[in-house]
Design a protein around this motif. Structure first.
Motif, PDB file in Angstrom:
ATOM      1  N   ASP A 140       0.793  -1.235   0.000  1.00 39.54           N
ATOM      2  CA  ASP A 140       0.000   0.000   0.000  1.00 39.54           C
ATOM      3  C   ASP A 140       0.824   1.283   0.000  1.00 39.54           C
ATOM      4  O   ASP A 140       0.636   2.153   0.855  1.00 39.54           O
ATOM      5  N   PRO A 141       1.717   1.484  -0.956  1.00 40.37           N
ATOM      6  CA  PRO A 141       2.528   2.702  -0.958  1.00 40.37           C
ATOM      7  C   PRO A 141       1.692   3.971  -1.148  1.00 40.37           C
ATOM      8  O   PRO A 141       2.093   5.043  -0.729  1.00 40.37           O
ATOM      9  N   LEU A 142       0.518   3.835  -1.751  1.00 39.54           N
ATOM     10  CA  LEU A 142      -0.327   5.014  -1.966  1.00 39.54           C
ATOM     11  C   LEU A 142      -0.849   5.586  -0.658  1.00 39.54           C
ATOM     12  O   LEU A 142      -1.162   6.766  -0.572  1.00 39.54           O
ATOM     13  N   TYR A 143      -0.939   4.744   0.362  1.00 38.15           N
ATOM     14  CA  TYR A 143      -1.521   5.179   1.622  1.00 38.15           C
ATOM     15  C   TYR A 143      -0.494   5.378   2.724  1.00 38.15           C
ATOM     16  O   TYR A 143      -0.845   5.541   3.875  1.00 38.15           O
ATOM     17  N   MET A 144       0.762   5.369   2.355  1.00 46.21           N
ATOM     18  CA  MET A 144       1.814   5.555   3.340  1.00 46.21           C
ATOM     19  C   MET A 144       2.005   7.046   3.617  1.00 46.21           C
ATOM     20  O   MET A 144       1.840   7.878   2.733  1.00 46.21           O
ATOM     21  N   THR A 145       2.376   7.352   4.848  1.00 45.67           N
ATOM     22  CA  THR A 145       2.732   8.726   5.169  1.00 45.67           C
ATOM     23  C   THR A 145       4.141   8.987   4.629  1.00 45.67           C
ATOM     24  O   THR A 145       4.873   8.059   4.280  1.00 45.67           O
ATOM     25  N   ARG A 146       4.519  10.239   4.605  1.00 42.72           N
ATOM     26  CA  ARG A 146       5.868  10.596   4.138  1.00 42.72           C
ATOM     27  C   ARG A 146       6.923   9.903   4.995  1.00 42.72           C
ATOM     28  O   ARG A 146       7.914   9.387   4.490  1.00 42.72           O
ATOM     29  N   GLU A 147       6.710   9.878   6.307  1.00 42.63           N
ATOM     30  CA  GLU A 147       7.662   9.225   7.214  1.00 42.63           C
ATOM     31  C   GLU A 147       7.766   7.730   6.901  1.00 42.63           C
ATOM     32  O   GLU A 147       8.860   7.170   6.866  1.00 42.63           O
ATOM     33  N   GLN A 148       6.630   7.085   6.658  1.00 40.02           N
ATOM     34  CA  GLN A 148       6.646   5.652   6.322  1.00 40.02           C
ATOM     35  C   GLN A 148       7.377   5.409   5.004  1.00 40.02           C
ATOM     36  O   GLN A 148       8.128   4.457   4.873  1.00 40.02           O
ATOM     37  N   ARG A 149       7.154   6.272   4.020  1.00 41.18           N
ATOM     38  CA  ARG A 149       7.841   6.115   2.733  1.00 41.18           C
ATOM     39  C   ARG A 149       9.349   6.244   2.900  1.00 41.18           C
ATOM     40  O   ARG A 149      10.124   5.536   2.277  1.00 41.18           O
ATOM     41  N   ASN A 150       9.772   7.173   3.751  1.00 38.30           N
ATOM     42  CA  ASN A 150      11.206   7.368   3.975  1.00 38.30           C
ATOM     43  C   ASN A 150      11.848   6.199   4.698  1.00 38.30           C
ATOM     44  O   ASN A 150      13.033   5.937   4.529  1.00 38.30           O
ATOM     45  N   ARG A 151      11.075   5.486   5.528  1.00 38.32           N
ATOM     46  CA  ARG A 151      11.610   4.366   6.302  1.00 38.32           C
ATOM     47  C   ARG A 151      11.396   3.014   5.645  1.00 38.32           C
ATOM     48  O   ARG A 151      11.871   2.007   6.161  1.00 38.32           O
ATOM     49  N   GLN A 152      10.672   2.970   4.546  1.00 38.45           N
ATOM     50  CA  GLN A 152      10.297   1.664   4.019  1.00 38.45           C
ATOM     51  C   GLN A 152      11.501   0.830   3.603  1.00 38.45           C
ATOM     52  O   GLN A 152      12.548   1.347   3.240  1.00 38.45           O
ATOM     53  N   GLN A 153      11.308  -0.465   3.714  1.00 40.83           N
ATOM     54  CA  GLN A 153      12.340  -1.425   3.341  1.00 40.83           C
ATOM     55  C   GLN A 153      12.169  -1.782   1.870  1.00 40.83           C
ATOM     56  O   GLN A 153      11.063  -2.039   1.423  1.00 40.83           O
TER      57      GLN A 153
END
Length: 164
Positions: A140-153
């Motif tokens: 679900d990258p469309l629903y990630m927050t900016r912080e989550q996108r920056n930390r994603q694996q």
């Protein structure tokens, strides 16, 4: 997998599927081809779906050797990034190749596109020449927050050069 069948001509048939009857015929001819490996006969379609499941659906609880179905392909399609992650639609593999909907009618074609691109398409060539590759991100990258996108694996997916 029947590597000689998953070549650039097959990649072109998948990408031109909507535009050409000839491309559709070639696509179905290859996908329905029965091949034998280690004494077991199977279709190229099933082999592609097994490889797709192995590479992209490992966290969905699928058993080893299981084929990816419409739900698995749809659930993982938005996790595939080309080259680098970001909100630019050119980085999202699914959007870049104009698959607005993945369902029972086209899930195997999307999987075939990804595998053919990794084997013989521009993605393979780009990997060899410039190091760009397919990245697998979080669900679900469309629903990630900016912080989550920056930390994603992210996992990089690339096939070795043929013959090496």
């Amino acid at each position: 997998m029947a590597q000689s069948l998953i070549d650039y001509k097959f990649y072109q048939a998948v990408t031109n599927f909507e535009k050409s009857e000839e491309a559709r015929e070639y696509y179905y001819k290859i996908m329905d081809t029965v091949v034998e490996r280690n004494g077991v006969k199977d279709t190229v379609r099933n082999q592609i779906l097994r490889v797709y499941a192995m590479l992209f659906c490992d966290d969905l609880g699928s058993e080893p050797g299981q084929i990816a179905g419409p739900d698995e392909v749809e659930a993982t399609a938005d996790r595939l990034y080309f080259g680098s992650m970001g909100l630019d639609h050119q980085h999202w593999y699914r959007m870049r190749h104009h698959f607005p909907v993945i369902d029972d009618d086209n899930y195997d074609r999307f999987a075939a596109l990804v595998i053919a691109d990794l084997n013989a398409g521009p993605l393979r060539q780009s990997t060899i020449e410039s190091g760009e590759m397919l990245l697998v991100g979080e669900p679900d990258p469309l629903y990630m927050t900016r912080e989550q996108r920056n930390r994603q694996q992210l996992r990089k997916v690339r096939f070795r050069e043929i013959g090496k």
